[in-house]
Design a protein around this motif. Structure first.
Motif, mmCIF file in Angstrom:
data_model
loop_
_atom_site.group_PDB
_atom_site.id
_atom_site.type_symbol
_atom_site.label_atom_id
_atom_site.label_comp_id
_atom_site.label_asym_id
_atom_site.label_seq_id
_atom_site.Cartn_x
_atom_site.Cartn_y
_atom_site.Cartn_z
ATOM 1 N N VAL A 151 -13.803 -36.817 -18.245
ATOM 2 C CA VAL A 151 -13.021 -37.785 -19.003
ATOM 3 C C VAL A 151 -11.835 -38.315 -18.182
ATOM 4 C CG1 VAL A 151 -11.728 -38.109 -21.167
ATOM 5 C CG2 VAL A 151 -13.741 -36.665 -21.130
ATOM 6 N N ASN A 152 -11.519 -37.657 -17.091
ATOM 7 C CA ASN A 152 -10.441 -38.042 -16.175
ATOM 8 C C ASN A 152 -9.061 -37.801 -16.794
ATOM 9 O OD1 ASN A 152 -9.114 -38.910 -13.923
ATOM 10 N ND2 ASN A 152 -9.436 -41.094 -14.321
ATOM 11 N N PHE A 153 -8.690 -36.523 -16.841
ATOM 12 C CA PHE A 153 -7.367 -36.132 -17.318
ATOM 13 C C PHE A 153 -6.370 -36.268 -16.175
ATOM 14 C CE2 PHE A 153 -8.416 -32.969 -20.989
ATOM 15 C CZ PHE A 153 -9.269 -33.886 -21.545
ATOM 16 N N GLN A 154 -6.200 -37.463 -15.660
ATOM 17 C CA GLN A 154 -5.297 -37.701 -14.535
ATOM 18 C C GLN A 154 -3.855 -37.471 -14.978
ATOM 19 O OE1 GLN A 154 -6.607 -37.888 -11.806
ATOM 20 N NE2 GLN A 154 -5.211 -38.805 -10.361
ATOM 21 N N GLY A 155 -3.133 -36.645 -14.244
ATOM 22 C CA GLY A 155 -1.743 -36.378 -14.554
ATOM 23 C C GLY A 155 -1.522 -35.271 -15.568
ATOM 24 N N PHE A 156 -2.580 -34.586 -15.969
ATOM 25 C CA PHE A 156 -2.471 -33.502 -16.942
ATOM 26 C C PHE A 156 -3.024 -32.211 -16.344
ATOM 27 C CE2 PHE A 156 -2.791 -37.310 -19.626
ATOM 28 C CZ PHE A 156 -1.614 -37.180 -20.354
ATOM 29 N N ALA A 157 -2.358 -31.706 -15.315
ATOM 30 C CA ALA A 157 -2.846 -30.506 -14.621
ATOM 31 C C ALA A 157 -2.896 -29.297 -15.559
ATOM 32 C CB ALA A 157 -1.973 -30.202 -13.410
ATOM 33 N N GLY A 158 -1.901 -29.134 -16.406
ATOM 34 C CA GLY A 158 -1.887 -27.999 -17.329
ATOM 35 C C GLY A 158 -3.025 -28.055 -18.326
ATOM 36 N N LEU A 159 -3.287 -29.234 -18.845
ATOM 37 C CA LEU A 159 -4.390 -29.406 -19.794
ATOM 38 C C LEU A 159 -5.735 -29.202 -19.104
ATOM 39 C CD1 LEU A 159 -5.011 -30.040 -22.727
ATOM 40 C CD2 LEU A 159 -4.999 -32.459 -22.150
ATOM 41 N N ARG A 160 -5.820 -29.622 -17.854
ATOM 42 C CA ARG A 160 -7.041 -29.405 -17.076
ATOM 43 C C ARG A 160 -7.336 -27.910 -16.943
ATOM 44 N NH1 ARG A 160 -6.251 -32.273 -11.794
ATOM 45 N NH2 ARG A 160 -5.556 -34.042 -13.008
ATOM 46 N N VAL A 161 -6.308 -27.141 -16.585
ATOM 47 C CA VAL A 161 -6.471 -25.692 -16.424
ATOM 48 C C VAL A 161 -6.805 -25.038 -17.765
ATOM 49 C CG1 VAL A 161 -5.249 -23.555 -15.836
ATOM 50 C CG2 VAL A 161 -5.002 -25.571 -14.385
ATOM 51 N N SER A 162 -6.144 -25.463 -18.825
ATOM 52 C CA SER A 162 -6.418 -24.911 -20.155
ATOM 53 C C SER A 162 -7.872 -25.141 -20.562
ATOM 54 C CB SER A 162 -5.483 -25.544 -21.192
ATOM 55 O OG SER A 162 -5.835 -25.122 -22.488
ATOM 56 N N ASN A 163 -8.355 -26.359 -20.385
ATOM 57 C CA ASN A 163 -9.742 -26.645 -20.746
ATOM 58 C C ASN A 163 -10.719 -25.857 -19.878
ATOM 59 O OD1 ASN A 163 -8.741 -28.432 -22.630
ATOM 60 N ND2 ASN A 163 -10.045 -30.119 -22.010
ATOM 61 N N LEU A 164 -10.404 -25.710 -18.612
ATOM 62 C CA LEU A 164 -11.279 -24.950 -17.712
ATOM 63 C C LEU A 164 -11.371 -23.491 -18.156
ATOM 64 C CD1 LEU A 164 -12.982 -24.804 -15.103
ATOM 65 C CD2 LEU A 164 -10.865 -24.276 -13.896
ATOM 66 N N ILE A 165 -10.230 -22.872 -18.417
ATOM 67 C CA ILE A 165 -10.221 -21.448 -18.800
ATOM 68 C C ILE A 165 -10.866 -21.229 -20.162
ATOM 69 C CG2 ILE A 165 -8.706 -19.522 -19.414
ATOM 70 C CD1 ILE A 165 -6.816 -20.535 -17.190
ATOM 71 N N THR A 166 -10.493 -22.040 -21.149
ATOM 72 C CA THR A 166 -11.076 -21.845 -22.481
ATOM 73 C C THR A 166 -12.560 -22.196 -22.505
ATOM 74 O OG1 THR A 166 -10.259 -24.022 -23.160
ATOM 75 C CG2 THR A 166 -8.923 -22.110 -23.762
ATOM 76 N N GLY A 167 -12.965 -23.166 -21.704
ATOM 77 C CA GLY A 167 -14.389 -23.505 -21.625
ATOM 78 C C GLY A 167 -15.216 -22.380 -21.038
ATOM 79 N N ILE A 168 -14.700 -21.774 -19.973
ATOM 80 C CA ILE A 168 -15.407 -20.645 -19.367
ATOM 81 C C ILE A 168 -15.457 -19.478 -20.358
ATOM 82 C CG2 ILE A 168 -15.267 -18.889 -17.555
ATOM 83 C CD1 ILE A 168 -14.209 -21.135 -15.703
ATOM 84 N N ALA A 169 -14.347 -19.240 -21.059
ATOM 85 C CA ALA A 169 -14.320 -18.151 -22.048
ATOM 86 C C ALA A 169 -15.344 -18.387 -23.156
ATOM 87 C CB ALA A 169 -12.915 -18.013 -22.638
ATOM 88 N N LEU A 170 -15.447 -19.621 -23.630
ATOM 89 C CA LEU A 170 -16.418 -19.940 -24.684
ATOM 90 C C LEU A 170 -17.847 -19.787 -24.173
ATOM 91 C CD1 LEU A 170 -16.790 -20.865 -27.606
ATOM 92 C CD2 LEU A 170 -16.714 -23.224 -26.780
ATOM 93 N N ALA A 171 -18.105 -20.189 -22.944
ATOM 94 C CA ALA A 171 -19.449 -20.049 -22.374
ATOM 95 C C ALA A 171 -19.825 -18.574 -22.209
ATOM 96 C CB ALA A 171 -19.534 -20.778 -21.040
#
Length: 151
Positions: free
Chosen positions: A55-75
């Motif tokens: 989706v291109n979360f440009q400028g949202f490094a914290g949100l990028r990391v949050s989605n990455l971690i929670t996505g891996i946890a959900l998987a």
């Protein structure tokens, strides 16, 4: 107080209630809907992990990391649902918590700067799907073992 080392703890494995519960979860996990829910939960987690780049979360490094971690946890949670449902069916609330966090994360992490439609819409949809799948996973335990009464 001394413990009795001759007492076997494996007697719990043959307890009738535990055997019935295991049979109920085995029956529930054998149903096709169980595989569908587990697969969708896995795909939702994987999408959540990669969504900042899709989706291109440009400028949202914290949100990028949050989605990455929670996505891996959900998987990972979804893989647990698929492999040992009888031990993970009580963890459906974790998928719900991940979904709720996913919905509020744009504001909690990025603050008022999160007013970008694509980040909010993406996280709201993925969070809603995670909540629905978490509720469905919690309902899987109720699928097995139901018997219809003949009239």
């Amino acid at each position: 107080m001394a413990t009795d080392s001759t007492h076997s703890t494996s007697q719990i494995d043959t307890h009738p209630d535990l055997m019935a519960l295991r049979g109920r979860y085995a029956e529930a996990s054998a149903k096709p809907i169980s595989g569908l829910i587990e697969g969708l939960c896995l795909l939702t987690g994987l999408y959540l992990a990669i969504s900042p780049w899709v989706v291109n979360f440009q400028g949202f490094a914290g949100l990028r990391v949050s989605n990455l971690i929670t996505g891996i946890a959900l998987a990972v949670l979804a893989m647990g649902f698929g492999s040992v449902l009888e031990r993970t069916v009580g963890l459906g609330w974790v998928a719900i918590a991940i979904g709720v966090w996913t919905i509020i994360a744009p504001w909690a992490i990025a603050g008022p700067n999160a007013a970008f439609t694509h980040t909010i819409v993406n996280n709201a949809i993925v969070g809603g799907v995670a909540i629905a799948l978490g509720l469905a996973t919690m309902g899987l335990g109720m699928l097995g073992g139901r018997k219809r009464h003949a009239r």
